[in-house]
Design a protein around this motif. Structure first.
Motif, short mmCIF file in Angstrom:
data_model
loop_
_atom_site.label_atom_id
_atom_site.label_comp_id
_atom_site.label_asym_id
_atom_site.label_seq_id
_atom_site.Cartn_x
_atom_site.Cartn_y
_atom_site.Cartn_z
N LYS A 190 9.60 -10.98 -7.47
CA LYS A 190 9.16 -12.06 -8.26
C LYS A 190 10.00 -11.75 -9.42
O LYS A 190 10.47 -12.80 -10.25
N LEU A 191 10.36 -10.59 -10.09
CA LEU A 191 11.11 -10.40 -11.33
C LEU A 191 12.64 -10.86 -11.04
O LEU A 191 13.17 -11.49 -11.64
N LYS A 192 13.04 -10.62 -9.61
CA LYS A 192 14.42 -11.18 -9.17
C LYS A 192 14.39 -12.71 -9.29
O LYS A 192 15.30 -13.45 -9.78
N ILE A 193 13.42 -13.47 -9.02
CA ILE A 193 13.34 -14.70 -8.93
C ILE A 193 13.14 -15.16 -10.38
O ILE A 193 13.83 -16.30 -10.75
N ILE A 194 12.48 -14.51 -11.14
CA ILE A 194 12.28 -15.19 -12.66
C ILE A 194 13.54 -15.00 -13.12
O ILE A 194 14.02 -15.83 -13.96
N ASN A 195 14.33 -13.82 -13.02
CA ASN A 195 15.54 -13.72 -13.51
C ASN A 195 16.80 -15.00 -13.11
O ASN A 195 17.28 -15.39 -13.89
N TRP A 196 16.70 -15.01 -12.01
CA TRP A 196 17.59 -16.10 -11.37
C TRP A 196 17.15 -17.47 -12.06
O TRP A 196 18.17 -18.22 -12.21
N ILE A 197 15.92 -17.76 -12.06
CA ILE A 197 15.65 -19.14 -12.76
C ILE A 197 15.94 -19.22 -14.19
O ILE A 197 16.44 -20.09 -14.34
N SER A 198 15.83 -18.21 -14.94
CA SER A 198 16.14 -18.12 -16.26
C SER A 198 17.62 -18.45 -16.29
O SER A 198 18.04 -18.87 -17.53
N GLN A 199 18.61 -18.17 -15.60
CA GLN A 199 19.87 -18.29 -15.66
C GLN A 199 20.46 -19.78 -14.95
O GLN A 199 21.60 -20.01 -15.12
N LEU A 200 19.58 -20.60 -14.45
CA LEU A 200 19.87 -21.93 -13.78
C LEU A 200 20.50 -22.64 -14.89
O LEU A 200 20.03 -22.95 -16.03
N MET B 33 4.71 -7.10 2.99
CA MET B 33 5.11 -6.80 1.97
C MET B 33 4.16 -6.22 1.20
O MET B 33 3.16 -6.59 0.92
N ASN B 34 4.70 -4.89 0.69
CA ASN B 34 4.03 -4.37 -0.29
C ASN B 34 3.91 -4.84 -1.57
O ASN B 34 4.75 -5.57 -2.08
N ALA B 35 2.99 -4.26 -2.58
CA ALA B 35 2.88 -4.84 -3.90
C ALA B 35 4.24 -4.65 -4.63
O ALA B 35 4.48 -5.26 -5.57
N HIS B 36 4.66 -3.41 -4.50
CA HIS B 36 6.01 -3.15 -5.15
C HIS B 36 7.15 -3.87 -5.07
O HIS B 36 7.85 -4.49 -5.95
N GLN B 37 7.25 -4.33 -3.74
CA GLN B 37 8.43 -5.12 -3.20
C GLN B 37 7.98 -6.77 -3.71
O GLN B 37 8.90 -7.15 -4.06
N LEU B 38 6.68 -6.94 -3.62
CA LEU B 38 6.53 -8.24 -4.32
C LEU B 38 6.70 -8.46 -5.68
O LEU B 38 7.36 -9.54 -6.28
N GLN B 39 6.43 -7.39 -6.46
CA GLN B 39 6.73 -7.51 -7.95
C GLN B 39 8.23 -7.34 -8.11
O GLN B 39 8.60 -8.32 -9.04
N ASP B 40 8.96 -6.70 -7.45
CA ASP B 40 10.31 -6.57 -7.60
C ASP B 40 10.92 -7.95 -7.07
O ASP B 40 11.92 -8.67 -8.09
#
Length: 81
Positions: free
Chosen positions: A10-20, A1-8
């Motif tokens: 992580k942001l998706k996971i953060i967004n998902w967690i914030s809506q739990l 996984m490249n750095a850009h994909q990793l960052q993307d």
């Protein structure tokens, strides 16, 4: 996984967690975070592991049987039970 994909990701996971809304899932995530923190090695531990690997490369190792024989000689009372 490249750095850009990793960052993307992580942001998706953060967004998902914030809506739990499920507190049991949040508790499970907290447990995962805690176990991940517990398994992180300190710099001192990493240095000691590096020293051990270097020692193995330079001096080799001792077989399990040899260690067991030496242990029985030094601590026979532990085997007379």
């Amino acid at each position: 996984m490249n750095a850009h994909q990793l960052q993307d990701d992580k942001l998706k996971i953060i967004n998902w967690i914030s809506q739990l809304q499920d507190s049991s899932l949040v508790d499970k995530l907290k447990a995962i975070m805690s176990s991940a923190e517990d398994s992180t090695l300190t710099n001192e531990q990493k240095a000691l592991i590096d020293q051990a690997f270097e020692s193995i490369q330079q001096e080799g190792t001792i077989s399990h049987n040899t260690v067991m024989e030496e242990t029985k000689k030094r601590f026979p009372h532990l085997y007379d039970r």
